[in-house]
Write an enzyme that holds these catalytic residues in place. Structure first.
Site, PDB file in Angstrom:
ATOM      1  CB  THR A   1     -73.043  33.623 -46.341  1.00  9.44           C
ATOM      2  OG1 THR A   1     -74.391  33.858 -45.944  1.00  9.44           O
ATOM      3  CG2 THR A   1     -72.458  34.882 -46.953  1.00  9.44           C
ATOM      4  CB  SER A  60     -57.345  21.439 -49.903  1.00 16.36           C
ATOM      5  OG  SER A  60     -57.212  22.212 -48.741  1.00 16.36           O
ATOM      6  N   GLY A  61     -57.463  24.685 -50.818  1.00 19.83           N
ATOM      7  CA  GLY A  61     -56.743  25.936 -51.064  1.00 19.83           C
ATOM      8  C   GLY A  61     -55.419  26.068 -50.342  1.00 19.83           C
ATOM      9  CG  HIS A  62     -54.655  24.445 -46.238  1.00 17.31           C
ATOM     10  ND1 HIS A  62     -53.707  23.815 -45.467  1.00 17.31           N
ATOM     11  CD2 HIS A  62     -55.695  23.595 -46.319  1.00 17.31           C
ATOM     12  CE1 HIS A  62     -54.168  22.630 -45.093  1.00 17.31           C
ATOM     13  NE2 HIS A  62     -55.368  22.475 -45.591  1.00 17.31           N
ATOM     14  CB  THR A  87     -62.154  17.465 -44.478  1.00 14.55           C
ATOM     15  OG1 THR A  87     -60.808  17.075 -44.166  1.00 14.55           O
ATOM     16  CG2 THR A  87     -63.113  16.697 -43.584  1.00 14.55           C
ATOM     17  CB  CYS A 125     -55.146  15.184 -41.215  1.00  9.30           C
ATOM     18  SG  CYS A 125     -54.994  16.466 -42.451  1.00  9.30           S
TER      19      CYS A 125
END
Length: 383
Positions: free
Chosen positions: A238, A200-202, A71, A325
């Site tokens: 960060t 996206s990582g997941h 997103t 989503c």
């Protein structure tokens, strides 16, 4: 036994991913911007992860920017390109079946004066390349099209789109939402002439809250987040060190044998399709024949998909009625765009697989689906 078949919504992180994240939280907890040894060590590890991800895509490490996921990547790229170009060029081309993070961003930009052309899709969920070519205007600054649809698994002709954009006199940027195609299709952005890409990582057995953007060298975007200048000033804040460590590990594992994993998932999907066709009548396959390896969308006539989902959940089988989503809303915009009837949309279920699934699970799941569909149809008939 739980059988998890909702991998397009999210995947279970690999055990090694969790270990890496714990290490980042427990040992490598320093801020990568700190000048002392502990900070420098973390910064070096992040650099190495960036390099190894870049290597898997055949790109430069400086073309990768870590974000919080799909997103944020979609928003940053689309808004960032428009912000730099809209005085001269304010036209965008997209499709009617994009992810909400793209569609809602475009809606926002339309209210700010941008013009958007939404390409229709056919019954297989694919755009027509000639319609795409005809939609281009002198004012077009961006084409933003998902590679793989998250609900039915249709694959868009990104290579043909990229090839055509290369022939144009005026530069038109190509942004690809690759959230459902990364690690499910083995491709390189440069071969497709992609300028920007979201991952996206997941969705690839990494953690939630991390992803990356590919921004081709020399392409500029205006940052959404300003601050301390992290990620070469494009994405301040960060760094999410545990997320980056986890993502890096997930991508390392997947790329040990990417083609083998894709083949395994495809075989499982084909088995699922065969078993459903042979064992359950009165169904409709909504995913195209040449769709992506991990998604199968099926309509079971005479029942409500949402009721079936909860019925299966009670028996330990986890599926979806569409995009996680937006699955709380009525009726899939994707299936609508593909021309399905309200009844066909209402009875639709999405099965999405991963390399952690097994043949035994697939066969058992179909057994449970068959019983459940039969029960629910019986109940509906009694009414």
């Amino acid at each position: 036994m739980d059988i998890y078949l909702d991998n397009s919504a999210t995947t279970k992180p690999y055990k090694e991913v969790i270990d890496k994240m714990v290490y980042a939280l427990d040992t490598d907890y320093a801020n990568p911007s700190s000048l002392h040894r502990k900070g420098v060590e973390v910064e070096k590890n992040i650099k190495n992860i960036r390099q190894s991800i870049a290597r898997t895509l055949g790109i430069k490490d400086k073309e990768i920017y870590f974000t919080s996921g799909g997103t944020e990547s979609n928003n940053t790229i689309i808004r960032g390109i428009v912000a730099l170009n809209k005085k001269r060029k304010n036209h965008i081309i997209s499709t009617t079946i994009e992810h909400p993070s793209v569609l809602n961003t475009l809606k926002d930009l339309e209210s700010e004066g941008c013009e958007v052309t939404y390409l229709e899709v056919d019954k297989d969920g694919k755009i027509d390349i000639e319609e795409f070519k005809n939609a281009l205007k002198p004012t077009t600054c961006l084409v933003t099209i998902m590679h793989v649809n998250n609900e039915v698994g249709s694959i868009q002709p990104i290579q043909d789109i990229g090839k055509h954009l290369k022939t144009l006199k005026d530069k038109v940027f190509l942004h690809v939402d690759a959230v459902q195609s990364y690690a499910k299709i083995n491709f390189k952005p440069s071969k497709y002439n992609i300028d920007f890409m979201s991952v996206s990582g997941h969705k690839v057995h990494g953690p939630k809250g991390i992803g990356f953007m590919y921004v081709r060298e020399n392409n500029r975007i205006k940052p959404i987040l300003t601050g301390g200048g992290q990620e070469i000033g494009i994405r301040s804040g960060t760094e999410n060190t545990p997320g980056i460590y986890g993502l890096g590990e997930a991508i390392r594992i997947i790329n040990e044998d990417l083609d083998g994993k894709i083949e395994k998932i495809k075989n499982l999907r084909d088995l699922l399709k065969r078993e459903i066709i042979e064992n359950i009548e009165n169904i409709k396959l909504n995913s195209p024949e040449d769709g992506v390896c991990h998604i199968l969308n099926v309509t079971f006539y005479g029942i409500k998909g949402e009721v079936l989902l909860h019925y299966l959940e009670q028996k330990g089988v986890y599926v979806s009625t569409g995009s996680a989503c937006s699955s709380k809303k009525k009726g899939s915009h994707v299936l609508n765009a593909m021309g399905l009837s309200p009844q066909e949309i209402e009875g639709a279920i999405r099965f999405s697989l991963s390399d952690l699934n097994t043949e035994e699970e697939i066969k058992e799941a179909v057994k449970v689906v068959k019983e459940s569909v039969s029960d629910l149809r019986m109940i509906m008939r009694r009414r």
